[in-house]
Design a protein around this motif. Structure first.
Motif, PDB file in Angstrom:
ATOM      1  N   LEU A 173       0.829  -1.207   0.000  1.00 52.94           N
ATOM      2  CA  LEU A 173       0.000   0.000   0.000  1.00 52.94           C
ATOM      3  C   LEU A 173       0.863   1.256   0.000  1.00 52.94           C
ATOM      4  CD1 LEU A 173      -3.024  -0.756   2.348  1.00 52.94           C
ATOM      5  CD2 LEU A 173      -3.052  -0.221  -0.078  1.00 52.94           C
ATOM      6  N   LEU A 174       1.898   1.253   0.822  1.00 53.10           N
ATOM      7  CA  LEU A 174       2.774   2.420   0.861  1.00 53.10           C
ATOM      8  C   LEU A 174       3.431   2.649  -0.487  1.00 53.10           C
ATOM      9  CD1 LEU A 174       4.361   2.209   4.417  1.00 53.10           C
ATOM     10  CD2 LEU A 174       2.903   4.020   3.497  1.00 53.10           C
ATOM     11  N   ALA A 222       2.185   1.821  -3.375  1.00 50.10           N
ATOM     12  CA  ALA A 222       1.147   2.344  -4.270  1.00 50.10           C
ATOM     13  C   ALA A 222       0.968   3.851  -4.060  1.00 50.10           C
ATOM     14  CB  ALA A 222      -0.177   1.623  -4.037  1.00 50.10           C
ATOM     15  N   ILE A 223       0.977   4.266  -2.788  1.00 54.73           N
ATOM     16  CA  ILE A 223       0.833   5.693  -2.485  1.00 54.73           C
ATOM     17  C   ILE A 223       2.016   6.466  -3.080  1.00 54.73           C
ATOM     18  CG2 ILE A 223       0.664   7.416  -0.646  1.00 54.73           C
ATOM     19  CD1 ILE A 223      -1.707   5.696  -0.556  1.00 54.73           C
TER      20      ILE A 223
END
Lengths: 328, 294
Positions: B32-33, B35-36
């Motif tokens: 997720l990080l 992707a951010i």
């Protein structure tokens, strides 16, 4: 304001509602007449702005496009009936078919990875995690970046001499690539622009659908010993089918009308590179209609774009319908 | 009450954690990080280059931190006469606000009628809206639309980029759904019993109840219209552009000056960024709510 209505009503609470309605009607004949007019006609007045616009900016352009496509119609001259000449010309127009191939190619290259990534991303976002809003906003931020901005920034990143992507590739020993020059490289570059902007949006849409799936399903599955991966394939994916169809539908229309990214990838020109290696159908319409002023022919291409979208939607629908269908 | 419930909830959570299928593994968090990071990087990069000098923008290795030339670059963008950037920004604000307000008004009116009024042809008309949502009218009808603007003498004017975009089937569809969910039949009936006319019901009952839906629609229309590119590019002149057309012109005429181009681009994204920061929660909420219903 709505409160006002409520208090009024409770104020007359002792009287039975039906009787009170009857009494009111009987005593006020004029109000009843305007009331009937109001009930009959006002609904149409309320929807009339939309349908007025629809007639002028919807039905008229589409119908007229059909008419124009049957004409030999150029900038200076008058329209002259040409029957299906434009369509026949189109069938053997290599540039048109090149544009179709490019459009479909970029569409597939962008949509397939995009929706798969979005699914995985949504699955990750659906976990219990601190700072949920932060992550959701984070993946959505590309959506608010205008298409033009995305295209400008990525075109610079893909620059041959000073672009960061070539710089990184140099570090691992790959020579500078002129991304605009080849079909594969230009398609890839444009597809990444589309993906960057839309993956987060699709992930949020999938996430919303995932959250409507009952948690007890997953709990039961994990008690039965199903791994998270298996749960994803056996529960999440089949339950998401309507949403996937929706996103495929939206991406199909967006992908087949692709315009700004490939235009700005080449300094705002409509040709899509020296050999039209990334000219899309939308660009071809503008080139024919507004650079060469072949209105009739541009309208013909516009109709074919519509046909292309129809075919695209139908094929995608047929493909996606099979997701999770195996288990039934 | 809530504290007890919360404590109990927390205890439950702890007990279930071991076989909880929704536990985020470190790998999930890392992904997720990442992707951010990917999501934010191009925007960050835009700011880096916009705050550098023209020569720094093409340095190898590329600059990774913002510089101190943003103000100077902004002044340069505004001073680039052939791009008409200030005109573009102003025009975009006028066009987008007009389109947003009008679409919200048109959609709430029609949404009210479709959701809560009975009239002949209701289903058919609503169906026709759904059907036309599938047709990209602005692209397909571009030739006749242009002809229409020529005949009206409107090419190069703002009404040419406002009027076609007032037609928004999605808005009507969305407000129909929202009204159905937000306004109970009984509320409308009660107002009728009190002798309210349909317009009065719209004003006093419907509008207050659908306000959150209006906000979400307004945000979406604003973002979509701000980004509009193909039609303004064709129907407007370089002297009276929208901001997107202005940037296209910048990229075409000042090809190598990335500091200049990126500053213009950053300025064009700024209004949307402000909207996003101010209303981010509502945008996410609105998107997710809409998705479930679709």
């Amino acid at each position: 304001m709505s409160l006002h209505v409520d208090t009024d009503r409770t104020g007359r609470a002792p009287a039975p509602p039906r009787g009170s309605r009857h009494g009111r009607r009987g005593s006020k004949g004029r109000r009843e007449r305007t009331g009937r007019f109001d009930l009959r006609v006002t609904p149409y007045l309320l929807i009339s702005p939309y349908f007025l616009l629809f007639a002028v900016f919807g039905i008229f352009p589409l119908g007229f496009t059909l008419w124009v496509s049957l004409q030999k119609y150029e900038l200076a001259g008058d329209a002259e009936f040409a029957g299906l000449d434009n369509y026949i010309k189109l069938m053997s127009d290599g540039d048109f078919w090149n544009a179709v191939v490019n459009t479909v190619g970029i569409f597939i290259l962008s949509t397939v990875p995009q929706l798969i990534l979005a699914l995985l991303l949504a699955n990750a976002l659906n976990k219990r995690i601190r700072g949920r809003l932060f992550f959701r906003l984070g993946v959505l931020i590309p959506l608010i970046t205008s298409v033009v901005a995305v295209a400008v920034v990525f075109t610079q990143l893909y620059g041959r001499d000073y672009g960061m992507i070539n710089w990184v590739l140099n570090l691992v020993g790959i020579d500078n690539i002129a991304w605009q020059n080849e079909k594969w490289s230009s398609w890839l570059a444009i597809a990444t622009m589309v993906d960057w902007r839309w993956t987060g949006y699709n992930a949020i849409i999938y996430l919303a659908a995932m959250q409507t799936i009952g948690r007890d399903l997953y709990e039961a599955a994990s008690i039965d010993g199903a791994t998270p991966r298996r749960q994803f394939w056996q529960i999440t994916l089949p339950m998401l089918r309507p949403t996937i169809i929706f996103t495929v539908f939206v991406s199909t229309i967006g992908g087949l009308t692709l315009f700004a990214e490939p235009v700005l990838f080449n300094n705002g020109t409509m040709t899509g590179g020296s050999n039209g290696q990334f000219q899309t159908v939308a660009m071809y319409i503008v080139e024919q209609g507004f650079r060469r002023f072949e209105y009739g022919y541009a309208a013909t291409v516009a109709w074919m774009l519509f046909v292309l979208i129809l075919i695209g939607v139908l094929i995608n629908y047929a493909l996606v319908r099979r997701i999770g269908g195996g288990s039934r | 009450m809530t504290t007890i419930a919360q404590t109990r909830q927390r205890a439950n959570d702890r007990a279930n954690r071991r076989r909880d299928p929704f536990r985020a593994t470190p790998l999930t968090k890392a992904a997720l990080l990442f992707a951010i990071l990917l999501s934010v990087f191009p925007i960050y990069w835009m700011i880096v280059i916009a705050s550098r000098t023209t020569s720094q923008a093409v340095d190898t290795p590329p600059p990774l931190l913002p510089g101190g030339n943003l103000g100077e670059n902004i002044a340069r963008v505004f001073a680039t006469e052939d791009a008409h950037f200030i005109t573009g920004l102003t025009n975009s604000l006028i066009v987008t606000s007009t389109v947003t307000l009008s679409v919200v008004l048109i959609s709430t009116l029609a949404g009210f009628a479709f959701a809560r009024l009975r009239f002949r042809g209701r289903k058919l008309l609503l169906g026709s809206i759904l059907l036309t949502m599938m047709v990209p009218i602005q692209q397909m009808g571009i030739v006749p639309l242009y002809q229409l603007m020529v005949n009206l003498g409107w090419t190069g004017t703002l009404q040419a980029v406002i009027l076609p975009f007032l037609l928004n089937g999605f808005g009507v569809f969305m407000m129909t759904q929202y009204t159905e969910q937000a306004v109970p039949h009984e509320l409308v009936e009660a107002a009728r019993v009190d002798g309210a006319t349909t317009m009065r019901i719209y004003w006093n009952v419907i509008l207050p109840a659908v306000r959150p839906g209006m906000a979400v629609l307004a945000l979406q229309v604003f973002m979509l219209n701000w980004n509009e590119f193909m039609w303004p590019l064709i129907v407007l002149t370089p002297e009276n552009p929208t901001v997107q057309v202005s940037i296209a012109f910048l990229t075409g005429q000042h090809t190598a000056d990335y500091a200049l181009i990126f500053t213009g681009t950053a300025l064009s994204v700024l209004p949307l960024l402000i909207v996003f920061i101010a209303f981010g929660r509502q945008i996410v909420g609105g998107l997710m709510e809409g998705a479930v219903k679709a």
